[in-house]
Design a protein around this motif. Sequence first.
Motif, mmCIF file in Angstrom:
data_model
loop_
_atom_site.group_PDB
_atom_site.id
_atom_site.type_symbol
_atom_site.label_atom_id
_atom_site.label_comp_id
_atom_site.label_asym_id
_atom_site.label_seq_id
_atom_site.Cartn_x
_atom_site.Cartn_y
_atom_site.Cartn_z
ATOM 1 N N ALA A 180 10.658 -8.070 6.858
ATOM 2 C CA ALA A 180 9.811 -6.896 6.688
ATOM 3 C C ALA A 180 8.491 -7.052 7.429
ATOM 4 C CB ALA A 180 9.541 -6.651 5.212
ATOM 5 N N ALA A 181 7.974 -5.939 7.888
ATOM 6 C CA ALA A 181 6.610 -5.883 8.424
ATOM 7 C C ALA A 181 5.726 -5.229 7.367
ATOM 8 C CB ALA A 181 6.585 -5.065 9.714
ATOM 9 N N GLU A 182 4.527 -5.757 7.191
ATOM 10 C CA GLU A 182 3.626 -5.247 6.169
ATOM 11 C C GLU A 182 2.411 -4.604 6.820
ATOM 12 O OE1 GLU A 182 2.667 -8.343 3.431
ATOM 13 O OE2 GLU A 182 4.612 -8.206 2.392
ATOM 14 N N VAL A 183 2.084 -3.420 6.306
ATOM 15 C CA VAL A 183 0.908 -2.686 6.772
ATOM 16 C C VAL A 183 -0.019 -2.494 5.581
ATOM 17 C CG1 VAL A 183 0.056 -0.541 7.784
ATOM 18 C CG2 VAL A 183 2.240 -1.504 8.559
ATOM 19 N N GLY A 184 -1.240 -2.990 5.697
ATOM 20 C CA GLY A 184 -2.198 -2.851 4.600
ATOM 21 C C GLY A 184 -2.650 -1.408 4.439
ATOM 22 N N LEU A 185 -2.750 -0.969 3.185
ATOM 23 C CA LEU A 185 -3.255 0.369 2.863
ATOM 24 C C LEU A 185 -4.706 0.217 2.422
ATOM 25 C CD1 LEU A 185 -0.203 1.810 0.873
ATOM 26 C CD2 LEU A 185 -0.726 2.056 3.309
ATOM 27 N N THR A 186 -5.622 0.640 3.268
ATOM 28 C CA THR A 186 -7.047 0.460 3.017
ATOM 29 C C THR A 186 -7.728 1.812 2.868
ATOM 30 O OG1 THR A 186 -7.041 -1.586 4.296
ATOM 31 C CG2 THR A 186 -9.182 -0.580 3.853
ATOM 32 N N ALA A 231 -2.889 5.776 6.605
ATOM 33 C CA ALA A 231 -4.153 6.344 6.107
ATOM 34 C C ALA A 231 -3.938 7.351 4.978
ATOM 35 C CB ALA A 231 -4.940 6.959 7.256
ATOM 36 N N PRO A 232 -3.091 8.380 5.180
ATOM 37 C CA PRO A 232 -2.882 9.311 4.061
ATOM 38 C C PRO A 232 -2.213 8.658 2.858
ATOM 39 C CG PRO A 232 -1.405 9.817 5.907
ATOM 40 C CD PRO A 232 -2.398 8.835 6.408
ATOM 41 N N LEU A 233 -1.343 7.656 3.105
ATOM 42 C CA LEU A 233 -0.725 6.955 1.973
ATOM 43 C C LEU A 233 -1.772 6.154 1.205
ATOM 44 C CD1 LEU A 233 2.597 5.691 3.596
ATOM 45 C CD2 LEU A 233 2.352 7.462 1.861
ATOM 46 N N ALA A 234 -2.703 5.554 1.930
ATOM 47 C CA ALA A 234 -3.777 4.812 1.272
ATOM 48 C C ALA A 234 -4.631 5.746 0.429
ATOM 49 C CB ALA A 234 -4.638 4.089 2.307
ATOM 50 N N HIS A 235 -4.933 6.925 0.986
ATOM 51 C CA HIS A 235 -5.709 7.924 0.240
ATOM 52 C C HIS A 235 -4.971 8.323 -1.034
ATOM 53 C CE1 HIS A 235 -7.453 11.843 -0.775
ATOM 54 N NE2 HIS A 235 -8.546 11.415 -0.161
ATOM 55 N N LEU A 236 -3.675 8.511 -0.932
ATOM 56 C CA LEU A 236 -2.872 8.878 -2.097
ATOM 57 C C LEU A 236 -2.877 7.759 -3.129
ATOM 58 C CD1 LEU A 236 -0.878 10.761 -3.539
ATOM 59 C CD2 LEU A 236 0.957 9.713 -2.193
ATOM 60 N N ALA A 237 -2.697 6.511 -2.665
ATOM 61 C CA ALA A 237 -2.689 5.376 -3.590
ATOM 62 C C ALA A 237 -4.035 5.236 -4.293
ATOM 63 C CB ALA A 237 -2.346 4.091 -2.832
ATOM 64 N N ALA A 238 -5.116 5.421 -3.522
ATOM 65 C CA ALA A 238 -6.452 5.325 -4.120
ATOM 66 C C ALA A 238 -6.670 6.430 -5.146
ATOM 67 C CB ALA A 238 -7.521 5.396 -3.030
ATOM 68 N N SER A 289 2.058 2.722 10.795
ATOM 69 C CA SER A 289 0.603 2.499 10.753
ATOM 70 C C SER A 289 -0.152 3.821 10.754
ATOM 71 C CB SER A 289 0.167 1.630 11.936
ATOM 72 O OG SER A 289 0.781 0.368 11.884
ATOM 73 N N ASP A 290 0.348 4.787 11.552
ATOM 74 C CA ASP A 290 -0.300 6.100 11.588
ATOM 75 C C ASP A 290 -0.189 6.810 10.242
ATOM 76 O OD1 ASP A 290 -0.967 5.689 14.207
ATOM 77 O OD2 ASP A 290 0.710 6.846 15.038
ATOM 78 N N ALA A 291 0.890 6.527 9.527
ATOM 79 C CA ALA A 291 1.079 7.168 8.223
ATOM 80 C C ALA A 291 0.343 6.437 7.097
ATOM 81 C CB ALA A 291 2.572 7.230 7.884
#
Length: 276
Positions: A8-14, A47-54, A43-45
């Motif tokens: 797996a590749a991991e992308v941090g949600l910040t 940012a909005p996923l991070a916003h949703l998680a936050a 990676s482009d997706a």
Amino acid sequence: VGSPVGVAAEVGLTFGDEQVGVLAVWPRPGESTVSKRDLKLVSDAAAPLAHLAATVRLTQDLRRSQAALVDAREEERRQIHHDLHDDLGPSLAGQALLLDAVTSTIDEDPARAREFAELAKRRTDDVIHHIRRLSRDLRPQALDHLGLARSLQQAALVANSAQVAVRAEIGDIPNLPAATETAAYRIITEGLTNALRHSGATSILIRVGVTDNALHATVRDDGRGGAPTTPNLDGYGVGLRSIQDRARQLGGKVTIHSPTGAGTTLDLCLPITIHG
């Protein structure tokens, strides 16, 4: 979607300066690694996923804070009801009986009437003391008489002793909302009390100031240290849970770092609306 295969590749949600999650992505079927193109899409997706998680996390925190606020208010109401109904009410009823005894004996037995009157006076003093204690529990008197800065300086002065050197560095503090002022005083003095009772420290520093429309405070000791370390203090004593709940109710944050053998540091941040 699908079953994980390969590495797996991991992308941090910040979101802001905080990492709120990690997005794990596995290769497509037949591929051993995630392609650069797919990784860029993910990676482009992010940012909005991070916003949703936050947003989800903030909503959960808000619900917990609201529940804690309701519980705290109900507990305070229960305690006030107990003090009024079980303590103050019977005391006032007893005063009425004593005054009845005075009026019924004053003509036939003046000496006995004076005894009843003296007893009523002593019990009145007790009732006054009890009412003042109730008032102090709702809001520390020192805040009304001295303000937050001088109240904290006084608390440090009282706590200072030959065994523990307590120093207070208090900056300019403007007029604060009553709730913020009370919460700050309760949290800081509770942190001081914990350090005095449990840390084995020889020195304690209290530092308080206001910057960027927030009150910042630190209580640091050189004691033995050792747990807890935030973020969650729910598993610890009532005092620490109360500290965290008071801060959360006002949108603030408390962190407690206590590495073993290196002392304990309590940091408080309370957002404020400055009056005047």
